[in-house]
Design an enzyme around this catalytic site. Structure first.
Site, PDB file in Angstrom:
ATOM      1  N   ILE A  10      -1.844 -12.741   2.811  1.00 40.58           N
ATOM      2  CA  ILE A  10      -0.396 -12.495   2.700  1.00 40.58           C
ATOM      3  C   ILE A  10      -0.085 -11.165   3.382  1.00 40.58           C
ATOM      4  O   ILE A  10      -0.430 -10.105   2.862  1.00 40.58           O
ATOM      5  CB  ILE A  10       0.054 -12.455   1.224  1.00 40.58           C
ATOM      6  N   SER A  68       0.817  -1.221   0.000  1.00 35.56           N
ATOM      7  CA  SER A  68       0.000   0.000   0.000  1.00 35.56           C
ATOM      8  C   SER A  68       0.849   1.269   0.000  1.00 35.56           C
ATOM      9  O   SER A  68       0.495   2.264  -0.643  1.00 35.56           O
ATOM     10  CB  SER A  68      -0.946  -0.009   1.200  1.00 35.56           C
ATOM     11  N   HIS A  87      -6.823 -12.373  -0.941  1.00 35.97           N
ATOM     12  CA  HIS A  87      -6.548 -12.224  -2.376  1.00 35.97           C
ATOM     13  C   HIS A  87      -7.340 -13.233  -3.208  1.00 35.97           C
ATOM     14  O   HIS A  87      -6.765 -14.260  -3.609  1.00 35.97           O
ATOM     15  CB  HIS A  87      -5.066 -12.492  -2.652  1.00 35.97           C
ATOM     16  N   CYS A  90      -6.483  -6.632  -0.134  1.00 34.42           N
ATOM     17  CA  CYS A  90      -5.305  -6.536   0.733  1.00 34.42           C
ATOM     18  C   CYS A  90      -4.722  -5.117   0.755  1.00 34.42           C
ATOM     19  O   CYS A  90      -5.293  -4.249   1.393  1.00 34.42           O
ATOM     20  CB  CYS A  90      -4.290  -7.596   0.326  1.00 34.42           C
ATOM     21  N   GLU A  95      -7.951 -13.041  -6.160  1.00 33.19           N
ATOM     22  CA  GLU A  95      -7.315 -13.070  -7.493  1.00 33.19           C
ATOM     23  C   GLU A  95      -6.234 -14.149  -7.592  1.00 33.19           C
ATOM     24  O   GLU A  95      -5.772 -14.475  -8.680  1.00 33.19           O
ATOM     25  CB  GLU A  95      -6.746 -11.680  -7.845  1.00 33.19           C
TER      26      GLU A  95
HETATM   27  N1  GLN Z   1       1.201  -5.559   3.986  1.00 37.98           N
HETATM   28  C1  GLN Z   1       0.913  -4.965   2.713  1.00 37.98           C
HETATM   29  C2  GLN Z   1       0.653  -3.465   2.844  1.00 37.98           C
HETATM   30  O1  GLN Z   1       0.736  -2.889   3.865  1.00 37.98           O
HETATM   31  C3  GLN Z   1      -0.269  -5.608   2.043  1.00 37.98           C
HETATM   32  C4  GLN Z   1       0.081  -7.009   1.620  1.00 37.98           C
HETATM   33  C5  GLN Z   1      -0.672  -7.527   0.424  1.00 37.98           C
HETATM   34  O2  GLN Z   1      -1.297  -6.787  -0.348  1.00 37.98           O
HETATM   35  N2  GLN Z   1      -0.541  -8.813   0.236  1.00 37.98           N
HETATM   36  O3  GLN Z   1       0.362  -2.850   1.889  1.00 37.98           O
END
Ligand code: GLN
Length: 198
Positions: A136, A48, A172, A78, A174
């Protein structure tokens, strides 16, 4: 319906494939002119902080935030969920989100116990079948604000939420062959919202 996938970083190709499987041929979004041409947007999983940094460099940050506020249907997985949240806990210094979804998320919330895991979870789309959810370094939702519905939980933590025009999942879809979440976004969130405008 024209659907764009924000293509600055993250698992863009996987969202493309899932949308195509749902009968929608998406376009990549890297410029404001491309954003202006789509009716709905998908924000992929990835990182992000990187996505918001690149969105600023590519002059997309404000235009995306404005379109979301104006009611453009949007789905974030996510990192995408983090970017849609009004408040972020455990954010990096100065990390900003597009916002629009009245929730507080905690970044990397599951990360301290296990970085990644898969789980069969119930998703409140009226189907009795569980969804295989891949997490994840995933966020969870710590505060659900007014107008936000919880669609799935792990333990007591919401991991899928929606408002009228915004859908977000910590996991996810996807990355699996099960396209229920993308279909839900297209049919129940995006098409429903766009039909109201027309
Ligand atoms: N931990 C990631 C973040 O802060 C997000 C992880 C993901 O999109 N698999 O953006």
């Amino acid at each position: 319906m024209k659907v764009g996938v924000l293509a600055l970083q993250g698992d863009v190709r996987e969202h493309f494939a899932a949308l195509i499987a749902c009968g929608v041929y998406p376009t990549t979004i890297r410029r404001p002119e491309e954003l202006a041409l789509v009716d709905a947007l998908v924000i992929p999983g990835g990182e992000s902080t990187t996505i918001s940094h690149l969105a600023k460099i590519f002059d997309l940050f404000d235009p995306i935030a404005w379109r979301i506020k104006a009611g453009m249907p949007v789905y974030g997985s996510c990192a995408g969920m983090i970017l849609l949240a009004d408040q972020i806990l455990d954010a990096t210094d100065g990390q900003e989100s597009f916002g629009g979804l009245n929730i507080t998320v905690r970044r990397n919330a599951f990360g301290r116990q296990v970085d990644s895991f898969e789980s069969d979870i119930a998703f409140a789309d009226g189907s009795n079948e569980a969804i295989r959810a891949v997490f994840i370094r995933a966020p969870w939702v710590e505060r659900v604000g007014l107008g936000v519905e919880v669609l799935a939980e792990v333990g007591s933590h919401p991991v899928a939420v929606r408002s009228s025009t915004i859908l977000a999942t910590s996991f996810h879809p996807e990355l699996t062959a099960d396209h229920r979440i993308h279909r839900y976004f297209i049919e129940e969130v995006a098409r429903a919202a766009l039909q109201q405008v027309q």
